[in-house]
Design an enzyme around this catalytic site. Structure first.
Site, PDB file in Angstrom:
ATOM      1  N   GLN A 153      39.732  -2.741 -37.725  1.00  0.00           N
ATOM      2  CA  GLN A 153      39.727  -3.987 -36.944  1.00  0.00           C
ATOM      3  C   GLN A 153      39.519  -5.201 -37.835  1.00  0.00           C
ATOM      4  O   GLN A 153      39.313  -6.302 -37.356  1.00  0.00           O
ATOM      5  CB  GLN A 153      38.625  -3.929 -35.872  1.00  0.00           C
ATOM      6  CG  GLN A 153      38.867  -2.832 -34.846  1.00  0.00           C
ATOM      7  CD  GLN A 153      37.697  -2.659 -33.872  1.00  0.00           C
ATOM      8  OE1 GLN A 153      36.643  -3.266 -34.024  1.00  0.00           O
ATOM      9  NE2 GLN A 153      37.894  -1.817 -32.876  1.00  0.00           N
TER      10      GLN A 153
ATOM     11  N   HIS B  48      34.216  -3.380 -35.276  1.00  0.00           N
ATOM     12  CA  HIS B  48      33.162  -4.230 -34.694  1.00  0.00           C
ATOM     13  C   HIS B  48      32.678  -5.319 -35.661  1.00  0.00           C
ATOM     14  O   HIS B  48      31.501  -5.419 -35.964  1.00  0.00           O
ATOM     15  CB  HIS B  48      31.977  -3.383 -34.198  1.00  0.00           C
ATOM     16  CG  HIS B  48      32.346  -2.468 -33.073  1.00  0.00           C
ATOM     17  ND1 HIS B  48      31.424  -1.720 -32.386  1.00  0.00           N
ATOM     18  CD2 HIS B  48      33.540  -2.193 -32.507  1.00  0.00           C
ATOM     19  CE1 HIS B  48      32.038  -1.015 -31.462  1.00  0.00           C
ATOM     20  NE2 HIS B  48      33.321  -1.286 -31.516  1.00  0.00           N
TER      21      HIS B  48
ATOM     22  N   GLU C 210      31.034  -7.769 -21.367  1.00  0.00           N
ATOM     23  CA  GLU C 210      30.105  -8.743 -20.774  1.00  0.00           C
ATOM     24  C   GLU C 210      30.495 -10.189 -21.042  1.00  0.00           C
ATOM     25  O   GLU C 210      31.121 -10.495 -22.047  1.00  0.00           O
ATOM     26  CB  GLU C 210      28.702  -8.541 -21.374  1.00  0.00           C
ATOM     27  CG  GLU C 210      28.134  -7.165 -21.140  1.00  0.00           C
ATOM     28  CD  GLU C 210      26.689  -7.034 -21.608  1.00  0.00           C
ATOM     29  OE1 GLU C 210      26.169  -7.977 -22.242  1.00  0.00           O
ATOM     30  OE2 GLU C 210      26.094  -5.976 -21.325  1.00  0.00           O
TER      31      GLU C 210
ATOM     32  N   TYR D 290      20.174  -9.336 -25.811  1.00  0.00           N
ATOM     33  CA  TYR D 290      21.226  -9.017 -24.847  1.00  0.00           C
ATOM     34  C   TYR D 290      21.336  -7.514 -24.593  1.00  0.00           C
ATOM     35  O   TYR D 290      22.251  -7.051 -23.921  1.00  0.00           O
ATOM     36  CB  TYR D 290      22.544  -9.701 -25.257  1.00  0.00           C
ATOM     37  CG  TYR D 290      22.368 -11.193 -25.057  1.00  0.00           C
ATOM     38  CD1 TYR D 290      22.689 -11.793 -23.844  1.00  0.00           C
ATOM     39  CD2 TYR D 290      21.725 -11.974 -26.020  1.00  0.00           C
ATOM     40  CE1 TYR D 290      22.433 -13.137 -23.613  1.00  0.00           C
ATOM     41  CE2 TYR D 290      21.456 -13.320 -25.801  1.00  0.00           C
ATOM     42  CZ  TYR D 290      21.803 -13.886 -24.596  1.00  0.00           C
ATOM     43  OH  TYR D 290      21.523 -15.206 -24.345  1.00  0.00           O
TER      44      TYR D 290
ATOM     45  N   TYR E 229      32.450   6.396 -25.881  1.00  0.00           N
ATOM     46  CA  TYR E 229      33.836   6.863 -25.973  1.00  0.00           C
ATOM     47  C   TYR E 229      33.932   8.372 -25.849  1.00  0.00           C
ATOM     48  O   TYR E 229      34.859   8.903 -25.277  1.00  0.00           O
ATOM     49  CB  TYR E 229      34.468   6.397 -27.276  1.00  0.00           C
ATOM     50  CG  TYR E 229      34.860   4.956 -27.182  1.00  0.00           C
ATOM     51  CD1 TYR E 229      36.072   4.601 -26.582  1.00  0.00           C
ATOM     52  CD2 TYR E 229      34.025   3.956 -27.619  1.00  0.00           C
ATOM     53  CE1 TYR E 229      36.431   3.282 -26.450  1.00  0.00           C
ATOM     54  CE2 TYR E 229      34.380   2.634 -27.484  1.00  0.00           C
ATOM     55  CZ  TYR E 229      35.584   2.300 -26.903  1.00  0.00           C
ATOM     56  OH  TYR E 229      35.934   0.990 -26.760  1.00  0.00           O
TER      57      TYR E 229
END
Ligand code: HEC
Length: 466
Positions: free
Chosen positions: A178, A244, A338, A348, A359
């Site tokens: 990513q 991430h 979210e 959070y 997953y």
């Protein structure tokens, strides 16, 4: 004697009533059974099954078989001793009901024109840039042009006439997983100082390992070149993972720079540890210095860049023009994406609380709320994979006034959220099937811009008179 009779009568009534409740238990609903027997492993919300990777089939008969017999060797208990046939059948129905949730996002029709009619507005897509892979960041220049960062590694300037030029001097990035070149933001005084901020996957070699993390470079735009490059932020530690990274950049009205960083796939160590950079929203001065009123100190009693924590993978960030607050969206695991308002020092919750499941279907947590941890303004189950975020400001879109826009990578649409104060009171799916929606931003010209990837385009949304 009288005493004895009363006593006996009491005992008799007591025995009779307990006998009755034992023989005729109050039937539990499938949802109650789910909460009692299943939620500890499959997540608090039965709706989370919607994002499951099905292994044993999802027809009703498959579900009944899985629940009845279980897979004890794989951690799924056998439920036939606990639940009767009817309860198992009702449980299967409840799970199947939750699977229908995903259909609301499966749009069969591909767009046939570039005009899209929505509840509040009709808009036309006007192509600003093409020939890109994944246009992650969009930043608007005072001369009407824009800077686009492509995850594949290149920085472009697109001028008012939509002419695209590649800029030199961008950061060296690791385009794996990513990672790559991520967001771009201009200094609020760009007209005077020409400062550009870029977030990206930085890397370094340690022995035979190539390690990586999210970093921010500041540079000065001179002609077609980025010069005076300085790395003003790195989320430590570097790690071997390639996912991430976050990542969004945003300045607030006081010129503080916010940097979102994902948990780098290490949910155990990163999001809840205040001395680690990943899984956080950071707050910096424009040159990378740490503001004196940031909330946390490290072990050496030095102030850190951490502003809020317990984040999973925040890929959307916007400044609410009405309140001056920073809003974010983040990817949940399977489900549980979210929207949050970022508050100083707030937690959070990831991975202690969450609305989704892992997953691999293994438990993360069956808690979706806990004291001292923030609740999201909304969550998406199934996961829409949100990226990019913008508040509709100005006068060009009267039917979408003050709405919050969030891009969906997974279902390839724009999510329009209607707000009342800080509450999301209604949502509409718009621009259906236009492509994996990577970013949405509000230009200083009053137009909304969206970018999609593979292939990469940037579009301006032109209101059409109805
Ligand atoms: C102790 C943890 C645990 C509990 C409690 C539990 N499960 Fe499971 N469940 C699992 C695991 C682990 C798997 C995956 C097994 C595998 O890998 O094949 C699974 C698999 C399943 C599957 C099959 C999914 C597929 O991919 O095909 C169904 C359906 C299911 N569970 C339903 C339930 C229901 C309904 C309950 C409550 C009555 C329940 N489970 C309670 C751990 C649990």
């Amino acid at each position: 004697m009288l005493k004895y009779t009363i006593c006996a009568a009491f005992v008799a009534v007591f025995c009779l009533s307990s006998f009755l409740t034992e023989r005729k238990p109050v039937a539990k609903t499938a949802r109650e059974n789910y909460e009692q027997y299943c939620s500890s492993c499959h997540g608090e919300k039965v709706e989370a099954f919607v994002d499951r990777n099905w292994k044993h089939g999802k027809a009703k008969s498959d579900l009944v078989k899985s629940i009845t017999g279980g897979y004890p060797d794989l951690g799924m208990p056998t439920w036939s001793p606990t639940l009767n046939e009817q309860e198992i059948s009702e449980m299967a129905d409840l799970i199947l009901e939750s699977l229908k949730n995903v259909d609301q996002y499966k749009f069969t029709s591909k767009p046939t024109s570039n005009v899209f009619t929505t509840e509040g507005m009709t808009v036309k897509l006007d192509t600003v840039a093409s020939g890109l892979k994944s246009p992650w960041g969009l930043a608007f220049m005072p001369d009407g042009g824009m800077i686009i960062t492509d995850r594949a590694g290149d920085v472009y300037r697109v001028d008012k006439a939509n002419r695209k030029t590649k800029l030199t001097g961008g950061p060296m990035v690791l385009v794996e997983g990513q990672g790559g070149l991520l967001d771009v933001e201009l200094h609020p005084d760009f007209a005077k100082n020409q400062l550009v901020y870029m977030s990206y996957s930085a890397f370094r070699q340690e022995g035979s390992d190539k390690l990586s993390t999210t970093a921010v470079m500041r540079a000065k735009l001179v002609g077609d070149a980025l010069t005076d490059q300085k790395i003003i932020f790195e989320a430590l530690p570097y790690s071997k993972t390639r996912h991430h990274y976050g990542s969004r950049l945003k300045f607030d009205k006081q010129n503080f720079l916010y940097v979102s960083v994902g948990d780098r796939g290490n949910e155990k160590e990163n999001p809840q540890s205040l001395d680690r950079g990943p899984g956080k929203i950071h707050r910096l001065h424009d040159d990378g210095r740490i503001p004196a009123d940031n909330p946390f100190l490290n072990e050496k009693k030095e102030r850190t860049s951490v502003y809020s924590y317990g984040h999973r993978n925040p890929q959307g960030m916007a400044l609410n023009p009405a309140t001056g607050q920073i809003w974010t969206n983040e990817h949940g695991p399977r489900g549980g994406d979210e929207v949050n308002i970022i508050k100083k020092a707030a937690n959070y919750g990831w991975p202690v609380i969450c609305y989704g499941i892992n997953y691999d279907g293994k438990p993360i947590t069956n808690l979706s709320a806990k004291e001292g941890m923030e609740q999201p303004l909304t969550y998406w189950l199934p996961s829409i994979a949100p990226s990019g975020m913008a508040f509709v400001d100005g006068a060009k879109y009267p039917g979408w006034k003050n709405n919050l826009m969030v891009g969906s990578l997974r279902f390839q649409y724009l999510n329009r959220c209607v707000l009342e104060g800080n509450k999301i009171v209604k949502q509409e799916t718009i621009l259906k099937n236009i492509g994996r929606l990577r970013n949405v931003d509000m230009g200083p010209d009053g137009y909304l811009y969206v970018s999609v990837e593979d292939p990469g385009y940037v579009f301006r949304l032109l209101p059409v008179n109805q």
